[in-house]
Design an enzyme around this catalytic site. Structure first.
Site: not given
Length: 801
Positions: A348, A646, A642, A534-535, A540
């Site tokens: 991942h 969504k 993901t 998000k985390r 990110k």
């Protein structure tokens, strides 16, 4: 199942009396939830029993999905939906003067994961049951969730997430299925009369692993699979042996919290104990169940598949070897062949720090028998591959190296299949992260792009949109997500596009009401809702989003007469407790929100909402309201994502780098319907290879960017003197590790384009519709079907393409 409203009301009132010895008027919303949960368990009980019995009687192949995280979200509405009971239960509760939404909100939202990894595992459990696959989950029953996030003076503070305070209505404790897990001590091999070797253990720390099972209800098909979570308890010997409080605490802490602080050796050792605990208990349970119907283990690969979801459960490989050799008396070669046949591994990440390694001394001390087996795996690998690939490559890829046990390498070597989770990610595994192992095992590598459960993320989270789709397509799309593509036919129908706008407005109103209640912040629902959930991690790049807010703020201050669509920037994110830099970014966002939201010159033209304690239930509220989906990780860093899927399925347009599954979303919906920007993965790797990235050049060349960055240190944003300087220095003094400044101009251009395009609501809704119509290809049902076909070799209910 068939259930009338009248029958439900009778059953529900009887359940209330049975549980509480009182009538309905004397119960709380939580009490009503517990009663409803118990009733649903009774309704579904025959399905769960029949499913388990059928799997046993038909001796079907079963897959066991091992994941250190499962993030199931609230299960009440999901179970109602999949059992086909939503309408009679909702109606019955209404006739009793109750509200399903209020009761559902009383259900604890178990924080048994940190984001995409755990939610993916939960979506896949839903899909396995819905496809009729004999699928089982295997994880840890954490006493406390990740943590409850609160903000104090803008800083993240972590509080215990006591989700089990009142128990879990969905779980069944099965103490008769408990397993013993050994840590530490000494182990040696004792020769036997037949020439075999038997391990002898002494002075071990024994822990009892007790399983708690939760039913995973399939979609209208009578199938209920099992999610098994393990709890660490005192072993039976505790009845005869004195256990000090310190020893008891040492056992309790194994399943106390998800992801203990691993910034020190004690935390690392606890993490390793967690990983072995659920891996060992799970594999023991699997073999015990298998042995009830089979003599010998020769058929193991035909009847069992074990899937390793990221590196955390990799110890299932040496643990299965241990059990096959020590308990089932297999030779090394037979045990190894069976293990590789059974195991498959999903990677991942391409982030090196997430490819777990453990110091050999720690591993050997905690898991002495497993260490012996890993040494043998390493020896066989070196002996087999060195003549073919050379010593240098084998040294780089062996399970043991540089004083470490290398989990990702062990996972690849011990599995028959290794998959990435988006085409770009899989390609980077082959060419970069696992390049040498790809050279050794090219046939094992394959791609399985992630997917989401549209049942939860559209049918439950966005009932107004689901009802609108039903009006146009009927209900087949609810079971065949590929049918969403038929919505494209309505792209030029003005009435439908207006209905789509009305759905989005309704969802915005629901989110605005929540934000008003929780944050005291009033939002305009005609504003652009720009969402990043998000985390919190540097790659990110929440920072890039922050810089856009600062740019918008400065533009309004300097040009108050300029007309732009109002904006609401919405964040949801947790930072790891020991991740100082990420927590500094949280402080920056909250300080900026405080500045923007209270500036009378700004008014309602710009708002910033950082909603604390983001989780599945908050996602179900935020995602349907989003207009813009921020997917802005540095290209090549996000394996898949993901949240992008969504948000897409709910009609948000992606502002996205060409990273992970963003590439596939852009291709599926059409580039004209998204807002791609920034460096490509090839360009990022080019900077790495040449070593010629100079962040300061971008800073000096762009006056607007310079002005934005200077606000971090010039007092424009109050209260961030330390954090602002830290972030400023990370970008300029330490050369911007994730290329934030390189992508700034491209990102801002697309943000400006979004503001322009949003003013034409007909065109905007056409873009939104293109996303919804293309979202079916990212269904978890389709993803799991590909795993079943290509990796697990298991039959399932076919899906339409």
């Amino acid at each position: 199942m068939k259930l009338t409203t009248a029958q439900f009301k009778t059953d529900f009132l009887a359940e209330i009396k049975t549980l509480y010895a009182t009538d309905l008027s004397d119960t709380s919303a939580f009490g009503q939830f517990v009663a409803l949960g118990h009733l649903l368990r009774r309704y579904d009980g025959p399905n769960w029993t029949r499913t388990s019995e059928r799997y046993r009687q038909d001796d079907v192949k079963q897959v066991y999905y091992f994941s250190i995280e499962f993030l199931p979200g609230r299960l009440l509405k999901s179970n109602l939906l999949n059992l086909g009971l939503m309408q009679p239960v909702r109606q019955g509760l209404q006739e009793l003067g109750l509200d399903l939404e209020t009761i559902s909100a009383a259900e604890p939202d178990p924080g048994l994961g940190n984001g995409g990894l755990g939610r993916l595992a939960a979506c896949y459990m839903d899909s396995m049951a819905s496809l009729g696959l004999a699928g089982n989950g295997n994880g840890i029953r954490y006493r406390y969730g990740l943590f409850k996030q609160v903000f104090m003076n803008g800083y993240q503070v972590e509080l215990p997430d006591d989700w089990l305070r009142n128990g879990d209505v969905w779980e069944i404790r099965r103490e008769n299925k408990a397993c013993l897990v050994r840590f530490g001590g000494n182990v040696w091999m004792t020769p036997q009369a037949d020439g075999s070797l038997k391990p002898t253990y002494e002075h071990t720390d024994d822990v009892l692993a007790v399983p708690y099972d939760t039913g995973m209800v399939g979609d209208h098909n009578g199938v209920t699979n099992t999610l098994r979570l393990w709890s660490a308890e005192l072993p039976p010997s505790a009845d005869q042996t004195y256990y000090s409080q310190a020893q008891r605490d040492r056992i309790d802490e194994i399943t106390k919290v998800l992801y203990p602080d691993d910034s020190n050796s004690a935390g690392q050792a606890l993490r390793l104990r967690q990983e072995y605990f659920f891996s060992s208990a799970g594999v023991q349970s699997i073999l015990r169940h298998y042995s009830l119907r089979h003599h010998g283990v020769r058929e193991l690969g035909q009847k069992i598949a074990i899937h390793i979801n990221d590196t955390h459960p990799t110890l299932v490989i040496p643990e299965l070897m241990r059990l096959l050799m020590d308990d089932h008396h297999c030779s090394w070669d037979v045990a190894w062949e069976l293990t590789r046949e059974v195991m498959s591994y999903t990677n991942h990440t391409i982030m090196q720090e997430a490819l777990e390694t453990w110091p050999i001394d720690m591993f050997k001390g905690l898991l002495p028998r497993l260490y012996q087996i890993v040494v043998e795996i390493d020896r066989h690998y070196r002996a087999d591959k060195t003549p073919i690939f050379g010593e240098a490559l084998v040294n780089r890829t062996a399970p043991l190296g540089n004083g470490q046990v290398r989990m990702a390498y062990l996972a690849v070597i011990g599995s028959h299949s290794v998959n990435g989770v988006a085409p770009l990610h899989t390609e980077l595994l082959k060419t970069d992260v696992l390049r040498d192992l790809y050279a050794v095992y090219p046939e094992r590598f394959n791609n399985k792009t992630n997917g989401i459960a549209t049942r939860r993320w559209v049918q439950i989270a966005n009932e107004p949109l689901a009802a609108l789709i039903d009006q146009k397509l009927g209900t087949e799309w609810r079971h065949e997500p590929s049918q969403l593509k038929l919505l494209g036919a309505y792209a030029t129908e003005p009435a439908f596009l207006k209905q789509l706008t009305a759905v989005k407005t309704k969802n915005k109103q629901a989110l605005a009401k929540y934000i008003q209640s929780e944050l005291g912040l009033t939002l305009r629902t005609d504003a652009i809702f720009d969402v990043q959930i998000k985390r919190l991690h540097a790659y990110k790049r929440q920072l890039l989003h922050v810089f856009e807010i600062i740019r918008e703020y400065l533009a309004i201050k300097e040009h108050p007469a300029q007309v732009e669509p109002p904006r609401v920037h919405i964040f949801g994110a947790k930072a790891a407790p020991s991740y100082h830099y990420a927590k500094s970014i949280i402080k920056l966002i909250n300080a900026l929100a405080d500045l923007v939201n209270h500036d009378p010159d700004i008014g309602d033209r710009l708002k910033v909402a950082f909603i604390p304690n983001y989780g599945v239930s908050l996602g179900e509220l935020i995602i349907p309201a989003a207009d813009v989906s921020e997917q802005i990780s540095t290209a090549s860093k996000e394996a898949s994502g993901t949240s992008n899927m969504k948000l897409m399925a709910n009609g948000a347009l992606s502002l996205a780098t060409r990273d992970g599954a963003n590439i596939d979303i852009i291709q599926a919906a059409g580039e004209a319907n998204e807002y791609p920007f920034g460096l490509s993965a090839k360009a990022v790797y080019g900077y790495y290879e040449r070593g010629d990235y100079h962040a300061a050049d971008f800073y000096q060349a762009d006056p607007e960017l310079k002005r934005v960055l200077d606000t971090l240190i010039d007092g424009t944003v109050p209260g961030i003197s330390t954090e602002g300087r830290e972030i400023y220095d990370s970008l300029l003094r330490y050369n911007d590790e994730f290329f934030v400044l390189a992508d700034y101009e491209s990102y801002i251009q697309q943000q400006r384009q979004i503001s322009h395009d949003f003013q034409d609501q007909r065109q905007w809704q056409q873009k939104a519709l293109a996303n919804i119509a293309a979202a079916g290809v990212f269904s978890a049902d389709l993803a799991v079907a590909r795993y079943a076909d290509d990796i697990w070799q298991m039959p399932h209910t076919p899906l339409k393409a």
